[in-house]
Every structure is written in C-alpha cells, then in structure tokens.
Motif scaffolding. Structure first.
Motif, PDB file in Angstrom:
ATOM      1  N   GLY A 158       0.708  -1.225  -0.168  1.00 53.67           N
ATOM      2  CA  GLY A 158      -0.212   0.009  -0.078  1.00 53.67           C
ATOM      3  C   GLY A 158       0.886   1.221   0.050  1.00 53.67           C
ATOM      4  N   GLU A 159       0.304   2.312   0.607  1.00 53.68           N
ATOM      5  CA  GLU A 159       1.086   3.758   0.570  1.00 53.68           C
ATOM      6  C   GLU A 159       0.518   4.423   2.011  1.00 53.68           C
ATOM      7  N   SER A 160       1.665   5.183   2.537  1.00 59.89           N
ATOM      8  CA  SER A 160       1.212   5.883   3.637  1.00 59.89           C
ATOM      9  C   SER A 160       1.249   7.365   3.306  1.00 59.89           C
ATOM     10  N   PHE A 161       0.005   8.019   3.813  1.00 60.52           N
ATOM     11  CA  PHE A 161       0.058   9.422   3.670  1.00 60.52           C
ATOM     12  C   PHE A 161       0.055  10.173   4.987  1.00 60.52           C
ATOM     13  N   GLY A 162       0.897   9.957   5.712  1.00 63.76           N
ATOM     14  CA  GLY A 162       1.314  10.724   7.201  1.00 63.76           C
ATOM     15  C   GLY A 162       0.938   9.992   8.276  1.00 63.76           C
ATOM     16  N   GLU A 163       0.134   8.525   8.234  1.00 62.70           N
ATOM     17  CA  GLU A 163      -0.337   7.874   9.346  1.00 62.70           C
ATOM     18  C   GLU A 163       0.832   7.336   9.723  1.00 62.70           C
ATOM     19  N   ASN A 164       0.795   7.268  11.150  1.00 60.53           N
ATOM     20  CA  ASN A 164       2.193   6.896  12.019  1.00 60.53           C
ATOM     21  C   ASN A 164       3.178   7.606  11.764  1.00 60.53           C
ATOM     22  N   GLY A 165       3.027   8.935  11.271  1.00 59.12           N
ATOM     23  CA  GLY A 165       4.169   9.787  10.633  1.00 59.12           C
ATOM     24  C   GLY A 165       4.917   9.169   9.652  1.00 59.12           C
ATOM     25  N   GLU A 166       4.336   8.140   8.880  1.00 59.11           N
ATOM     26  CA  GLU A 166       5.140   7.684   7.714  1.00 59.11           C
ATOM     27  C   GLU A 166       4.423   8.433   6.241  1.00 59.11           C
ATOM     28  N   ILE A 167       5.402   8.436   5.535  1.00 61.02           N
ATOM     29  CA  ILE A 167       4.736   8.627   3.786  1.00 61.02           C
ATOM     30  C   ILE A 167       5.847   7.664   3.031  1.00 61.02           C
ATOM     31  N   CYS A 168       4.995   7.435   2.080  1.00 65.90           N
ATOM     32  CA  CYS A 168       5.733   6.430   0.924  1.00 65.90           C
ATOM     33  C   CYS A 168       5.263   5.164   1.382  1.00 65.90           C
ATOM     34  N   HIS A 169       6.370   4.230   0.946  1.00 62.76           N
ATOM     35  CA  HIS A 169       6.189   2.853   1.385  1.00 62.76           C
ATOM     36  C   HIS A 169       7.641   2.018   1.564  1.00 62.76           C
ATOM     37  N   GLY A 170       7.592   0.905   2.113  1.00 58.94           N
ATOM     38  CA  GLY A 170       8.836   0.251   2.200  1.00 58.94           C
ATOM     39  C   GLY A 170       9.741   0.447   3.336  1.00 58.94           C
ATOM     40  N   GLY A 171       9.496   1.394   4.060  1.00 59.55           N
ATOM     41  CA  GLY A 171      10.244   1.341   5.316  1.00 59.55           C
ATOM     42  C   GLY A 171       9.600   1.334   6.594  1.00 59.55           C
ATOM     43  N   ALA A 172       8.270   0.832   6.562  1.00 62.61           N
ATOM     44  CA  ALA A 172       7.561   0.381   7.565  1.00 62.61           C
ATOM     45  C   ALA A 172       6.540  -0.797   7.353  1.00 62.61           C
ATOM     46  N   LEU A 173       6.007  -1.398   8.506  1.00 62.89           N
ATOM     47  CA  LEU A 173       5.101  -2.542   8.182  1.00 62.89           C
ATOM     48  C   LEU A 173       3.681  -2.245   8.930  1.00 62.89           C
ATOM     49  N   TYR A 174       3.245  -1.007   8.907  1.00 63.82           N
ATOM     50  CA  TYR A 174       1.970  -0.588   9.565  1.00 63.82           C
ATOM     51  C   TYR A 174       0.868  -1.009   8.299  1.00 63.82           C
ATOM     52  N   ASN A 175      -0.289  -1.256   8.571  1.00 62.81           N
ATOM     53  CA  ASN A 175      -1.296  -1.788   7.748  1.00 62.81           C
ATOM     54  C   ASN A 175      -1.529  -1.184   6.729  1.00 62.81           C
ATOM     55  N   GLN A 176      -1.286   0.492   6.622  1.00 63.30           N
ATOM     56  CA  GLN A 176      -1.440   1.356   5.536  1.00 63.30           C
ATOM     57  C   GLN A 176      -0.373   0.815   4.197  1.00 63.30           C
ATOM     58  N   GLN A 177       0.596   0.222   4.721  1.00 63.86           N
ATOM     59  CA  GLN A 177       1.698  -0.403   3.727  1.00 63.86           C
ATOM     60  C   GLN A 177       1.478  -1.827   3.362  1.00 63.86           C
ATOM     61  N   ILE A 178       0.773  -2.654   4.170  1.00 62.73           N
ATOM     62  CA  ILE A 178       0.754  -4.027   3.831  1.00 62.73           C
ATOM     63  C   ILE A 178      -0.703  -4.717   3.877  1.00 62.73           C
ATOM     64  N   HIS A 179      -1.703  -3.694   4.003  1.00 67.99           N
ATOM     65  CA  HIS A 179      -2.958  -4.296   3.674  1.00 67.99           C
ATOM     66  C   HIS A 179      -3.326  -4.152   2.326  1.00 67.99           C
TER      67      HIS A 179
END
Length: 660
Positions: free
Chosen positions: A481-502
């Motif tokens: 997926g992709e992060s748009f500021g959730e958990n202080g994250e943007i983009c992808h590849g650098g975290a495993l929160y559900n915005q990036q892996i769901h």
C-alpha cells in the motif's frame, strides 16, 4: 547467371540451403543443454522442457539465420560489384572479420569503461564505503561483470533493447563496417592496379541462381520439431485443457482506497464488479511493504526470507532451478505471458524466467500495458494461458490523465505539488508533515486508481468479447500500500503498518467460487497466491510450496500473517493474527523490548502502540511465530546471482525513491 545451369556444383540456392541447415542445427546444442541444466525432464516437467527448448532454440536461431543471410547478401552483391566470385567471397570474409572485431571491441569498451566504473561508484555510495576500498570493490565488480565482454549481445542486453532494438543496433554497426571495408578495399585495389597495371575489365564468374543439388538440406528444418516432440510424447496425458489464469497486480494499491473495501470518496466499478462476482478477502496482508519481495512471493509461493530477493541490489531470482511459476504453467500446456511496468518486476531481477512473452516498459501507463494484455489474449487464447499483468500507475509520481485528475484535484491545487511523495532516507518517516500537500497527493493517488480501474474495465470487457470470462480464473491483488502521514510515515517500504501491507485480494472463477463472498479472517496475500491458483484450476501444488491454498477446507493452524522489509538500516519483521500484531526490528542486537504491539480488533490502523503495557504478549509473539519465521530456510534453493543494474536503471530507481 541463368536458371538453366542445373549441372553446376554451386548455385546461390545451394548456398542458401546450406545456410538454413547450419542455422537449424547449431541452436540445438544450447537448447538441449538448457533443458538438461534445468532438470525439467528429471522433474517430470515435459511440457516445460519442450517450452524451454523452443524458447532457447528461437533465441539462437533467428540471430544466426539473420547473420548468415546478411553474409550471403554481402557476398552476392560483392561478387557482382567486384566482377569475381572469389573476390566477393574474400571481401565478405574481410567484412565479417572486421565486424566481429568491431562488435567485440565496442562491447568490451562499454562494459569496462562505463558499466564497471558506474557499478563500483554505485556500490561505494549506497553502502557508504571508504575510498580505500574502491580498488578492491572495482576488482570484485570486474570479476562479476567482466565475462559479459565475451557475450556477443552484451550491450543491447544491458541497455534493455528488445528484438527490434537489437536488430537496429547490429544493422547500424554493419553499415559502419561495410562503409569502412568498402573504402579500404577500394583504396587497396587502386594501389594494386597501379603497381601491377591491372585492368578492371575482368568478367564476373557465372554462378547460377538455382539447381536442385542442395534441396535435400531442407530436411534439417524438421529436426528441431522432432526433438521437441520427443520431450513430450513419453509423458503426455489425456487430461482436458485447464482454464486460463490471469494474475493482476496493481502496484501500491492500499485496500482501504477501494469502494468494495468501504472507501467513500469514489467508486472503482471494475474492481467492485470483480469482487461482486467472486470472493473478497477483507484482511489480506502482503509479505513486504515494497515491490520486489512481494512479487517474487506471488510468483514462487515462497516467503521473502526463503527466496532472498529483498534488496535493491541483492539476489536475482534463481535462474538454473525452475521456480514454481510460471514454469509450472508451461508444464501443463499453458502459454505464459507478462506485461509489467517497473524494473522490480522485470527480467533484470530474473522475473522473466519461464515467460514465453514478456512485455516490460518502465513507468508505462495502465492503458499501454492493458493494450499489451489485450493483444496477448486476442492472439494466444487458442490455448490455455497464464497472464501476469502488473499496472504501476498508483505508484508515485502521481500524474493521472487530466480527465481523471480533474475529478479530484483542481488546477490550482495541482500546481502546489509535483506528484512526488517525499522520499526520505529513514523510510519516509518525518515530523511536521504538510497536511494540505499530503491531502492533494492522496487525491491524485485516488485519481490514478480510478484511471487504473477504467483500464481494467476495458480489459475485462475484452475478455468477455472473446468469450473467455467463464473459463478464466482471475486474481487481483497488490504488492503493498502507501502511507500518507499515518504513523508519521509517507511512501512505502520503510515500515510494516497496515497502510503499507493491507492490500486487496479478490478471486473470481465461476466454476469454483460463488459470487459475492467475503472472507473476514487475516490471511497472507502474496505467498498464498500460487497455491490458491493451483487449487482453483485443479492442479497439484509444487512440493517447494509449503503454504496452503486460501480455499483449503481447514483454516491455517496459527492464522498468522508475516511481512518484512530490509530497506531500513535495521530489518523489520511483523507477525499478525486476528488479535494482535507485532512489529520488531531484528538485527541480532535488538530485543523484544524494541517491538511495537497493536490490537487488530479495535485498532486495524496501528495507531496505538501497546507494547509497554503488554510485555508478556510481545514476548510470546517475539519468541513464538516471529522466531519460527526467521528460522525458515531456503528449501532446495541456493542464493541467486547478484543483480547488477545499469546506470540508467539506477537512475530510474533513484527517481522513485528506492535509492537515495
């Protein structure tokens, strides 16, 4: 020259049949070697053996045939121009020798003067190595890349040229060498005549265009076909042809931005309809938060920790041991085709292995790749096929067509952004994110999804027009997926929160799946696709795949979903089930106390870290399912060769934020 001189021992027809015979026989050696090196027959994969034989044979036959015909054409015109068959042959051999020397010298210069220094520089920069190691690293790089200087087509392969591009490249070289050789020949002839006072009035040798003496050589044309048949005939079965298989991966598509997953901003009619006609998994989790490892897991049924393709400049997919897919499909008589839009899903990382047709175009828009998929299905649907379609549009930079962009972003808003998310070294984590800018980028992201959905709708209509819908199993998913500021994250590849892996996961196959189904349990998306497809179409799951089909009668024993990313300085791993999710940094020094814990029932967005409050649960998951996952070995697989990217490919990945 005349057609009546049938008794002449030499004719241009005889020369042509000799050329055809050599072109037919010579490629047999590498083609047969390819089959036995891959062990297809020993693995009882006769159709895959025949397909590999055909593919390798074709790779060698056409260049040889074109080369030999070019030699004959030069000899023919040279003999007429020089008024002597002997002189024509000598001139042709001179041109051929000069061409080979010129081509080899150009390949060597390209590899040694450009590729090796650029790769060395890249390794030094990306790993932050001191200057003292430059000479050692250059020597290591040269030992890896140096053998490419002896490969006749090294330069066009490195540049990623297709068949047409390679032919243009070789033709330009040929004309350069011809011009130089003709000038040198003419100068030498003038000097010779001046010294010997020879006349240019000598008549050309008469050689007929045709006689029947060489016709028997055309029998050699049948040999390749007979050998291919011999691979399959002892094992061929009488089973009915299986259904078609289409695997669609929409890059960077987070599930909660689709209407069928409850998104309210807009509709995705094509994907919604696919879900209504099949089975939707509500909590599908990809096995990584970036492209390469997730897609390799999709195509092999192996976890990233098993296949090892989880670094930008890391391992290639194993080349000399057949991966389960798509070689598996070829063994059951399938045509195998792919259309992809990013370097991470291309032959550069070994993902072209097993595909008869692979259309790769970096950053190509969804309409172009959909056109390729439609052409494939129109041309090759006379036989069961496996098609892998990868659409890249939801990946930044976001640049949807104006008609789709204007649905969500005004002209004034569009001027405030350049379509790029900020690619930060620490995996996209930042403080003080610009919320207005992220909101505009999020809507541009939605516009890209809407555009991609429209192209999928066009593709599905084409399948319906061809009458393929009912006998085709379709799987739609994403790599991350992709992060748009959730958990202080943007983009992808650098975290495993559900915005990036769901990710979305939808299966449609009327013969096995009832319409309108929804599965609420947490499941692994990437690694479970291969066994699920095999189950859908009634084919045995390869022994190398240890995970079950998503349609298995009994659910998983532990129901855990694993993910990982190695793009961070410290590798991150996650394990989650219906109740809890653990995210841990594992580098040999980290401990369970460094982990994050989230309640998956009340906090699917991973917004509240409960690790400090529930250390016992953290310890249980850390020493239980996570530890077991990390013990997983590469089953019967040796590390693949290192991936060596060209400078142009490195720049492509830098523009997308994978390389800083």
């Amino acid at each position: 020259m005349t057609l009546k001189k049938d008794k002449s021992p030499v004719s241009w027809f005889g020369v042509w049949t000799a050329i055809i015979a050599v072109a037919c026989l010579a490629p047999l050696i590498p083609a047969v070697v390819e089959v036995f090196q891959n062990g297809y027959l020993g693995r009882h994969m006769p159709r895959a053996a025949a397909a590999a034989f055909e593919s390798k044979y074709r790779d060698y036959f056409w260049p040889l045939a074109l080369l030999f015909h070019a030699v004959v054409a030069v000899a023919f015109f040279a003999s007429r121009k020089l008024r002597s068959l002997r002189r024509g042959v000598v001139f042709t051999m001179t041109v051929a020798s000069a061409y080979l020397i010129f081509h080899a010298a150009l390949s060597s210069l390209f590899v040694r003067l450009l590729l090796i220094p650029e790769l060395t520089r890249f390794e030094m920069v990306i790993h932050g190595l001191p200057d003292q190691l430059n000479a050692l690293l250059k020597a290591r790089t040269e030992s890896m890349v140096g053998p490419m200087t002896t490969q006749p087509l090294a330069v066009p392969q490195i540049m990623g040229l297709g068949f047409a591009g390679t032919m243009i490249y070789l033709t330009i070289q040929l004309f350069i060498v011809l011009g130089l050789a003709a000038a040198a020949w003419k100068a030498a002839g003038m000097i010779r005549r001046m010294l010997r006072k020879e006349s240019e009035s000598k008549k050309p040798d008469a050689i007929p265009l045709y006689n029947r003496r060489g016709a028997w050589r055309l029998v050699f044309c049948a040999i390749p076909g007979l050998i291919a048949i011999s691979f399959t005939s002892p094992f061929s079965g009488a089973n009915a042809p299986p259904p078609n298989i289409i695997l669609i991966s929409v890059d960077t598509l987070r599930a909660d931005h689709l209407s069928c997953y409850g998104y309210k901003r807009f509709a995705t009619p094509a994907m919604d309809r696919l879900a209504s006609e099949g089975l939707l998994f509500e909590k599908a989790v990809s096995q990584s938060s970036w492209t390469l490892p997730s897609h390799v897991s999709m195509l092999t049924g192996l976890y990233p920790v098993e296949h090892g393709c989880n670094a930008v400049q890391g391992d290639n997919v194993i080349e000399k041991k057949p991966t389960p897919s798509p070689n598996t499909w070829r063994n059951y008589g399938y045509r195998t085709m792919a259309a992809t839009g990013t370097l991470f899903v291309s032959p550069a990382y070994g993902l072209g292995q097993g595909f008869e047709h692979f259309h790769y175009a970096q950053n190509a828009a969804a309409d172009k790749l959909t056109d390729a998929a439609i052409r494939y299905t129109q041309k090759y649907s006379n036989r069961p096929f496996f098609l892998f379609l990868h659409l890249f549009d939801p990946h930044d930079p976001y640049d949807p067509p104006d008609s789709f962009r204007s649905m969500y972003v005004s002209d004034e808003e569009a001027e405030k952004v350049d379509g790029h998310l900020d690619h930060l070294p620490a995996g996209g984590r930042s403080k003080g994110l610009d919320k207005e800018r992220l909101d505009i980028l999020s809507r541009l992201y939605d516009a890209e999804i809407r555009f991609t959905d429209a192209q999928l709708g066009r593709f599905f209509k084409s399948l319906s027009d061809l009458g393929l819908t009912d006998n085709t199993a379709i799987i739609l998913t994403s790599d991350h997926g992709e992060s748009f500021g959730e958990n202080g994250e943007i983009c992808h590849g650098g975290a495993l929160y559900n915005q990036q892996i769901h990710v979305p996961l939808i299966l449609r196959y009327p013969a096995r799946i009832n319409p309108g189904g929804r599965e609420p349990r947490v499941v692994e998306a990437s690694v479970r696709i291969l066994p699920t497809i095999m189950d859908l179409v009634g084919l045995p799951i390869p022994e190398s795949v240890k995970v079950p089909s998503l349609l298995a009668a009994a659910p998983d024993e532990n129901g855990a979903a694993h993910s990982e990313t190695l793009l961070m300085p410290v590798p991150q791993y996650s394990v989650q089930d219906e109740r809890w999710k653990l995210i841990a940094k594992v580098d040999g020094k980290s401990e369970a106390a460094d982990s994050e814990l989230y309640d998956q029932i009340s906090d699917w967005a991973d917004s509240k870290n409960l690790a400090a409050d529930k250390p016992a649960i953290v310890q249980r998951y850390y020493t239980g399912p996570l530890a077991e996952y990390l013990k997983t070995e590469r089953r019967d697989l040796a590390p693949g060769p290192d991936v060596n990217l060209t400078p142009a490919q490195i720049e492509q990945l830098r523009s997308l934020g994978y390389i800083q």
